[in-house]
Design an enzyme around this catalytic site. Sequence first.
Site, PDB file in Angstrom:
ATOM      1  N   GLU A 119     -30.164 -10.546  36.952  1.00 22.23           N
ATOM      2  CA  GLU A 119     -31.097  -9.445  37.247  1.00 22.23           C
ATOM      3  C   GLU A 119     -31.303  -9.160  38.645  1.00 22.23           C
ATOM      4  O   GLU A 119     -31.249 -10.372  39.463  1.00 22.23           O
ATOM      5  CB  GLU A 119     -32.655  -9.727  36.595  1.00 22.23           C
ATOM      6  CG  GLU A 119     -32.468  -9.499  35.099  1.00 22.23           C
ATOM      7  CD  GLU A 119     -32.654 -10.828  34.247  1.00 22.23           C
ATOM      8  OE1 GLU A 119     -32.832 -11.642  34.738  1.00 22.23           O
ATOM      9  OE2 GLU A 119     -32.308 -10.795  33.176  1.00 22.23           O
ATOM     10  N   TYR A 151     -22.979  -7.474  44.364  1.00 19.42           N
ATOM     11  CA  TYR A 151     -22.787  -7.614  43.037  1.00 19.42           C
ATOM     12  C   TYR A 151     -21.596  -6.448  42.590  1.00 19.42           C
ATOM     13  O   TYR A 151     -20.726  -6.715  41.762  1.00 19.42           O
ATOM     14  CB  TYR A 151     -23.777  -7.589  42.158  1.00 19.42           C
ATOM     15  CG  TYR A 151     -24.882  -8.807  42.265  1.00 19.42           C
ATOM     16  CD1 TYR A 151     -24.465 -10.098  42.406  1.00 19.42           C
ATOM     17  CD2 TYR A 151     -26.236  -8.676  42.289  1.00 19.42           C
ATOM     18  CE1 TYR A 151     -25.080 -11.063  42.707  1.00 19.42           C
ATOM     19  CE2 TYR A 151     -27.081  -9.782  42.572  1.00 19.42           C
ATOM     20  CZ  TYR A 151     -26.359 -10.866  42.888  1.00 19.42           C
ATOM     21  OH  TYR A 151     -27.320 -12.048  43.100  1.00 19.42           O
TER      22      TYR A 151
HETATM   23  C1  LIG Z   1     -27.875 -10.960  48.800  1.00 19.60           C
HETATM   24  C2  LIG Z   1     -27.491 -12.130  49.695  1.00 19.60           C
HETATM   25  C3  LIG Z   1     -27.198 -13.488  48.665  1.00 19.60           C
HETATM   26  C4  LIG Z   1     -26.023 -11.826  50.503  1.00 19.60           C
HETATM   27  O1  LIG Z   1     -25.485 -13.123  51.200  1.00 19.60           O
HETATM   28  P1  LIG Z   1     -24.877 -12.781  52.393  1.00 19.60           P
HETATM   29  O2  LIG Z   1     -24.115 -14.151  52.819  1.00 19.60           O
HETATM   30  O3  LIG Z   1     -25.811 -12.056  53.605  1.00 19.60           O
HETATM   31  O4  LIG Z   1     -23.655 -11.812  51.986  1.00 19.60           O
HETATM   32  P2  LIG Z   1     -22.235 -11.862  52.574  1.00 19.60           P
HETATM   33  O5  LIG Z   1     -22.155 -11.863  54.016  1.00 19.60           O
HETATM   34  O6  LIG Z   1     -21.323 -12.659  51.857  1.00 19.60           O
HETATM   35  O7  LIG Z   1     -22.096 -10.268  52.155  1.00 19.60           O
HETATM   36  C5  LIG Z   1     -21.509  -9.690  51.036  1.00 19.60           C
HETATM   37  C6  LIG Z   1     -21.670  -8.232  50.740  1.00 19.60           C
HETATM   38  O8  LIG Z   1     -22.970  -7.953  50.394  1.00 19.60           O
HETATM   39  C7  LIG Z   1     -23.441  -6.780  50.942  1.00 19.60           C
HETATM   40  N1  LIG Z   1     -24.493  -6.798  51.710  1.00 19.60           N
HETATM   41  C8  LIG Z   1     -24.856  -7.987  52.736  1.00 19.60           C
HETATM   42  N2  LIG Z   1     -25.787  -7.608  53.366  1.00 19.60           N
HETATM   43  C9  LIG Z   1     -26.089  -6.508  53.324  1.00 19.60           C
HETATM   44  C10 LIG Z   1     -27.045  -5.504  54.089  1.00 19.60           C
HETATM   45  N3  LIG Z   1     -27.975  -5.967  54.936  1.00 19.60           N
HETATM   46  N4  LIG Z   1     -27.032  -4.248  53.647  1.00 19.60           N
HETATM   47  C11 LIG Z   1     -26.251  -3.613  52.468  1.00 19.60           C
HETATM   48  N5  LIG Z   1     -25.306  -4.562  51.951  1.00 19.60           N
HETATM   49  C12 LIG Z   1     -25.096  -5.893  52.258  1.00 19.60           C
HETATM   50  C13 LIG Z   1     -22.239  -6.104  51.365  1.00 19.60           C
HETATM   51  O9  LIG Z   1     -21.519  -5.500  50.314  1.00 19.60           O
HETATM   52  C14 LIG Z   1     -21.540  -7.213  51.971  1.00 19.60           C
HETATM   53  O10 LIG Z   1     -20.127  -6.891  51.649  1.00 19.60           O
HETATM   54  P3  LIG Z   1     -19.275  -6.622  53.104  1.00 19.60           P
HETATM   55  O11 LIG Z   1     -19.647  -7.703  54.149  1.00 19.60           O
HETATM   56  O12 LIG Z   1     -17.829  -6.768  52.865  1.00 19.60           O
HETATM   57  O13 LIG Z   1     -19.911  -5.290  53.558  1.00 19.60           O
HETATM   58  C15 LIG Z   1     -28.464 -12.494  51.035  1.00 19.60           C
HETATM   59  O14 LIG Z   1     -28.614 -11.343  51.445  1.00 19.60           O
HETATM   60  C16 LIG Z   1     -29.756 -13.046  50.408  1.00 19.60           C
HETATM   61  O15 LIG Z   1     -29.877 -14.330  50.388  1.00 19.60           O
HETATM   62  N6  LIG Z   1     -30.789 -12.485  50.401  1.00 19.60           N
HETATM   63  C17 LIG Z   1     -32.108 -12.805  49.858  1.00 19.60           C
HETATM   64  C18 LIG Z   1     -32.069 -13.487  48.474  1.00 19.60           C
HETATM   65  C19 LIG Z   1     -31.514 -12.610  47.485  1.00 19.60           C
HETATM   66  O16 LIG Z   1     -32.075 -11.312  47.571  1.00 19.60           O
HETATM   67  N7  LIG Z   1     -30.553 -12.935  46.517  1.00 19.60           N
HETATM   68  C20 LIG Z   1     -30.221 -12.053  45.635  1.00 19.60           C
HETATM   69  C21 LIG Z   1     -31.275 -12.185  44.278  1.00 19.60           C
HETATM   70  S1  LIG Z   1     -30.473 -11.277  42.837  1.00 19.60           S
END
Ligand SMILES: CC(C)(COP(=O)(O)OP(=O)(O)OC[C@H]1O[C@@H](n2cnc3c(N)ncnc32)[C@H](O)[C@@H]1OP(=O)(O)O)[C@@H](O)C(=O)NCCC(=O)NCCS
Length: 156
Positions: free
Chosen positions: A111, A123
């Site tokens: 979710e 995702y």
């Molecule tokens: C969601 C989360 C886990 C992503 O982790 P991350 O290490 O920053 O992500 P990655 O660097 O591996 O990026 C993977 C993809 O996520 C998306 N993404 C990451 N940051 C983004 C941003 N600021 N805006 C839009 N898309 C984004 C992109 O599709 C990216 O792929 P790309 O680099 O090829 O464009 C991180 O932002 C986080 O911890 N957020 C707070 C907690 C949370 O919301 N967790 C999810 C709960 S369901």
Amino acid sequence: MSAVLRDPRVEIRRMREGDLEAVFANERAAYSHPWTMGILRDCLRVGYDCQVVLLDKRVVGHVVLSVSVGEAHLLNLCVAQDAQGQGLGRRLLRRMMRLAREKAADTVFLEVRTSNVAARQLYETEGFCEVGRRHGYYPHEEHEREDAIVYAKPLL
Ligand SMILES: CC(C)(COP(=O)(O)OP(=O)(O)OC[C@H]1O[C@@H](n2cnc3c(N)ncnc32)[C@H](O)[C@@H]1OP(=O)(O)O)[C@@H](O)C(=O)NCCC(=O)NCCS
């Protein structure tokens, strides 16, 4: 192992009790409504699959998966704010998908808040599809609630 080979600064391994302080700090900084220390500890205690990612030996992210009777649920995925945007979230997610497969899960569910654009992008680019919505599932501002999107990905 492959993550280690690709970048020697990055390691993904099982979460331990000793990681909990760092995990909790990352959790609090990254979420508007973080899990408590008690919830994190319980996840370890009940045997959920909990992994952490380390960058230069610092715990900068965590992921929690529960698998039962062929169904896997991704319960948490979090990367510390100062380590985001480096591919670590995607690596953690892929590690968990592999683990779910090894445990014979046929589908992974999760979710996410409708407003969580970064997570939804992640995702969707990993093959998850929206399969439903839960109205008012998450706490939001003081007296408000936010919908959850339910995503699923088949593993077979
Ligand atoms: C969601 C989360 C886990 C992503 O982790 P991350 O290490 O920053 O992500 P990655 O660097 O591996 O990026 C993977 C993809 O996520 C998306 N993404 C990451 N940051 C983004 C941003 N600021 N805006 C839009 N898309 C984004 C992109 O599709 C990216 O792929 P790309 O680099 O090829 O464009 C991180 O932002 C986080 O911890 N957020 C707070 C907690 C949370 O919301 N967790 C999810 C709960 S369901």
